[in-house]
Design a protein around this motif. Structure first.
Motif, mmCIF file in Angstrom:
data_model
loop_
_atom_site.group_PDB
_atom_site.id
_atom_site.type_symbol
_atom_site.label_atom_id
_atom_site.label_comp_id
_atom_site.label_asym_id
_atom_site.label_seq_id
_atom_site.Cartn_x
_atom_site.Cartn_y
_atom_site.Cartn_z
ATOM 1 N N VAL A 51 0.804 -1.222 0.000
ATOM 2 C CA VAL A 51 0.000 0.000 0.000
ATOM 3 C C VAL A 51 0.834 1.268 0.000
ATOM 4 C CG1 VAL A 51 -2.036 -1.031 1.036
ATOM 5 C CG2 VAL A 51 -0.293 -0.049 2.502
ATOM 6 N N GLU A 52 2.079 1.165 0.398
ATOM 7 C CA GLU A 52 2.971 2.315 0.392
ATOM 8 C C GLU A 52 4.394 1.838 0.146
ATOM 9 O OE1 GLU A 52 2.693 4.060 4.261
ATOM 10 O OE2 GLU A 52 3.534 2.318 5.261
ATOM 11 N N ARG A 53 5.210 2.770 -0.295
ATOM 12 C CA ARG A 53 6.631 2.464 -0.446
ATOM 13 C C ARG A 53 7.196 2.209 0.942
ATOM 14 N NH1 ARG A 53 10.998 6.237 -3.580
ATOM 15 N NH2 ARG A 53 12.819 5.101 -2.883
ATOM 16 N N CYS A 54 7.986 1.156 1.087
ATOM 17 C CA CYS A 54 8.520 0.848 2.411
ATOM 18 C C CYS A 54 9.941 0.302 2.297
ATOM 19 C CB CYS A 54 7.613 -0.142 3.140
ATOM 20 S SG CYS A 54 7.429 -1.724 2.328
ATOM 21 N N ARG A 55 10.604 0.322 3.421
ATOM 22 C CA ARG A 55 11.939 -0.254 3.513
ATOM 23 C C ARG A 55 11.782 -1.716 3.887
ATOM 24 N NH1 ARG A 55 17.140 2.412 6.333
ATOM 25 N NH2 ARG A 55 18.639 0.950 5.473
ATOM 26 N N ILE A 56 12.359 -2.576 3.100
ATOM 27 C CA ILE A 56 12.225 -4.018 3.302
ATOM 28 C C ILE A 56 13.536 -4.541 3.863
ATOM 29 C CG2 ILE A 56 11.760 -6.238 2.201
ATOM 30 C CD1 ILE A 56 10.346 -4.580 -0.041
ATOM 31 N N ARG A 57 13.449 -5.218 4.989
ATOM 32 C CA ARG A 57 14.634 -5.784 5.620
ATOM 33 C C ARG A 57 14.608 -7.302 5.645
ATOM 34 N NH1 ARG A 57 16.906 -1.892 9.653
ATOM 35 N NH2 ARG A 57 17.346 -0.126 8.301
ATOM 36 N N LYS A 58 13.416 -7.871 5.604
ATOM 37 C CA LYS A 58 13.315 -9.328 5.734
ATOM 38 C C LYS A 58 12.122 -9.831 4.931
ATOM 39 C CE LYS A 58 12.625 -12.804 9.353
ATOM 40 N NZ LYS A 58 12.396 -12.951 10.802
ATOM 41 N N LEU A 59 12.329 -10.909 4.173
ATOM 42 C CA LEU A 59 11.266 -11.574 3.443
ATOM 43 C C LEU A 59 11.200 -13.008 3.941
ATOM 44 C CD1 LEU A 59 12.332 -10.436 -0.124
ATOM 45 C CD2 LEU A 59 10.433 -9.514 1.190
ATOM 46 N N GLN A 60 10.001 -13.521 4.124
ATOM 47 C CA GLN A 60 9.846 -14.911 4.535
ATOM 48 C C GLN A 60 8.960 -15.651 3.542
ATOM 49 O OE1 GLN A 60 8.505 -14.457 8.681
ATOM 50 N NE2 GLN A 60 10.364 -15.558 9.214
ATOM 51 N N LEU A 61 9.300 -16.897 3.307
ATOM 52 C CA LEU A 61 8.590 -17.728 2.346
ATOM 53 C C LEU A 61 8.342 -19.089 2.981
ATOM 54 C CD1 LEU A 61 7.814 -17.968 -0.772
ATOM 55 C CD2 LEU A 61 9.990 -19.155 -0.965
ATOM 56 N N LEU A 62 7.107 -19.543 2.958
ATOM 57 C CA LEU A 62 6.754 -20.856 3.483
ATOM 58 C C LEU A 62 6.476 -21.782 2.309
ATOM 59 C CD1 LEU A 62 6.092 -22.676 5.919
ATOM 60 C CD2 LEU A 62 3.729 -21.843 5.759
ATOM 61 N N ALA A 63 7.225 -22.875 2.226
ATOM 62 C CA ALA A 63 7.071 -23.831 1.125
ATOM 63 C C ALA A 63 6.046 -24.897 1.476
ATOM 64 C CB ALA A 63 8.415 -24.492 0.819
ATOM 65 N N HIS A 64 5.343 -25.358 0.478
ATOM 66 C CA HIS A 64 4.399 -26.464 0.596
ATOM 67 C C HIS A 64 5.189 -27.744 0.857
ATOM 68 C CE1 HIS A 64 1.423 -29.421 -0.930
ATOM 69 N NE2 HIS A 64 0.530 -28.535 -0.526
ATOM 70 N N GLN A 65 4.541 -28.769 1.389
ATOM 71 C CA GLN A 65 5.271 -29.997 1.713
ATOM 72 C C GLN A 65 5.691 -30.800 0.486
ATOM 73 O OE1 GLN A 65 2.331 -28.969 2.848
ATOM 74 N NE2 GLN A 65 0.970 -30.621 3.409
ATOM 75 N N TYR A 66 4.991 -30.686 -0.654
ATOM 76 C CA TYR A 66 5.456 -31.425 -1.833
ATOM 77 C C TYR A 66 5.390 -30.640 -3.148
ATOM 78 C CZ TYR A 66 0.457 -32.579 -2.350
ATOM 79 O OH TYR A 66 -0.902 -32.534 -2.453
ATOM 80 N N MET A 67 4.698 -29.521 -3.209
ATOM 81 C CA MET A 67 4.699 -28.673 -4.412
ATOM 82 C C MET A 67 5.751 -27.592 -4.222
ATOM 83 S SD MET A 67 0.736 -28.258 -5.373
ATOM 84 C CE MET A 67 -0.341 -29.674 -5.464
ATOM 85 N N ILE A 68 7.012 -28.008 -4.307
ATOM 86 C CA ILE A 68 8.133 -27.178 -3.881
ATOM 87 C C ILE A 68 8.939 -26.681 -5.079
ATOM 88 C CG2 ILE A 68 10.188 -27.111 -2.430
ATOM 89 C CD1 ILE A 68 9.046 -29.721 -1.109
ATOM 90 N N PRO A 69 9.096 -25.361 -5.218
ATOM 91 C CA PRO A 69 9.975 -24.863 -6.271
ATOM 92 C C PRO A 69 11.437 -25.130 -5.897
ATOM 93 C CG PRO A 69 9.153 -23.038 -4.960
ATOM 94 C CD PRO A 69 8.474 -24.282 -4.446
ATOM 95 N N SER A 70 12.260 -25.346 -6.902
ATOM 96 C CA SER A 70 13.684 -25.563 -6.628
ATOM 97 C C SER A 70 14.349 -24.269 -6.162
ATOM 98 C CB SER A 70 14.386 -26.094 -7.874
ATOM 99 O OG SER A 70 14.178 -25.210 -8.968
ATOM 100 N N LYS A 71 13.813 -23.135 -6.643
ATOM 101 C CA LYS A 71 14.392 -21.836 -6.312
ATOM 102 C C LYS A 71 13.303 -20.777 -6.438
ATOM 103 C CE LYS A 71 17.191 -19.738 -9.388
ATOM 104 N NZ LYS A 71 18.416 -19.376 -10.133
ATOM 105 N N VAL A 72 13.374 -19.759 -5.573
ATOM 106 C CA VAL A 72 12.488 -18.595 -5.660
ATOM 107 C C VAL A 72 13.364 -17.351 -5.660
ATOM 108 C CG1 VAL A 72 10.595 -17.293 -4.614
ATOM 109 C CG2 VAL A 72 10.638 -19.786 -4.413
ATOM 110 N N GLU A 73 13.175 -16.498 -6.668
ATOM 111 C CA GLU A 73 13.916 -15.244 -6.765
ATOM 112 C C GLU A 73 13.017 -14.097 -6.301
ATOM 113 O OE1 GLU A 73 16.718 -14.825 -10.323
ATOM 114 O OE2 GLU A 73 15.063 -16.086 -11.062
ATOM 115 N N PHE A 74 13.642 -13.059 -5.728
ATOM 116 C CA PHE A 74 12.934 -11.885 -5.238
ATOM 117 C C PHE A 74 13.448 -10.654 -5.968
ATOM 118 C CE2 PHE A 74 13.177 -14.940 -1.783
ATOM 119 C CZ PHE A 74 11.843 -15.042 -1.389
ATOM 120 N N TYR A 75 12.510 -9.811 -6.421
ATOM 121 C CA TYR A 75 12.824 -8.564 -7.115
ATOM 122 C C TYR A 75 12.000 -7.450 -6.492
ATOM 123 C CZ TYR A 75 14.778 -11.499 -10.842
ATOM 124 O OH TYR A 75 15.512 -12.402 -11.552
ATOM 125 N N VAL A 76 12.504 -6.218 -6.552
ATOM 126 C CA VAL A 76 11.785 -5.074 -5.996
ATOM 127 C C VAL A 76 11.794 -3.937 -7.015
ATOM 128 C CG1 VAL A 76 13.790 -4.011 -4.861
ATOM 129 C CG2 VAL A 76 11.498 -3.677 -3.907
#
Length: 170
Positions: A51-76
């Motif tokens: 909703v607003e521009r913010c300073r990002i210090r930490k990102l968290q990602l919860l993976a599914h137990q079997y539908m798992i990506p090999s890698k996830v990239e983050f862009y801003v």
């Protein structure tokens, strides 16, 4: 003290029926999250607008137990590239990536929580999901994005956790 920040899903490359990326905007125990289309091409992408521009210090990602990506990239980005005139075409800046384990050791029964520590500002966050880990439970070669369970004035379901300064944006 935790501070919640709202967001909307502005785009996704696709989804299975009943598992739209827009599900990530709903904060309820029955939320199923986003799931890629069956037998899709990779990578798959989701873009969210805070909703607003913010300073990002930490990102968290919860993976599914079997539908798992090999890698996830983050862009801003501060704004979407489509919103800018061609001479100012700002692009998403790559923050990094996380690799996820294939979960074979647990028999695909556990979920993996990954945290990425960054120090950046922006209003748009793009997640890029790469090829899934193959296993006997994931017959359609899908990946999924689950909400993250985080404390913030009690327990709330959030699609991702962000941290700005000493404030946790949930």
């Amino acid at each position: 003290m935790p501070h919640k920040i709202g967001f909307v899903v502005v785009s996704s490359s696709g989804h299975e029926d009943g598992f739209s990326a827009r599900e990530l905007m709903i904060h309820a125990p029955t939320v199923r999250g986003w799931r890629s289309p069956r037998c899709c091409q990779f990578p798959q992408e989701i873009v969210v607008q805070m909703v607003e521009r913010c300073r990002i210090r930490k990102l968290q990602l919860l993976a599914h137990q079997y539908m798992i990506p090999s890698k996830v990239e983050f862009y801003v980005s501060h704004c979407l590239p489509e919103c800018l005139p061609p001479f100012q075409a700002e692009r998403f800046r790559r923050l990094g990536y996380v690799s996820l384990c294939d979960n074979e050791k647990t028999g695909c029964r556990a979920r993996e929580l990954k945290s990425v520590y960054v120090d950046t500002e922006g209003q748009f966050l793009k997640l890029v999901f790469h090829q899934n880990h193959a296993n006997k439970y994931n017959v359609y070669n899908q990946v999924t994005r689950l909400p993250v369970l985080t404390p913030s004035s009690g327990w709330v379901l959030c699609p991702m956790s962000l941290q700005r300064g000493t404030f946790n944006l949930r």
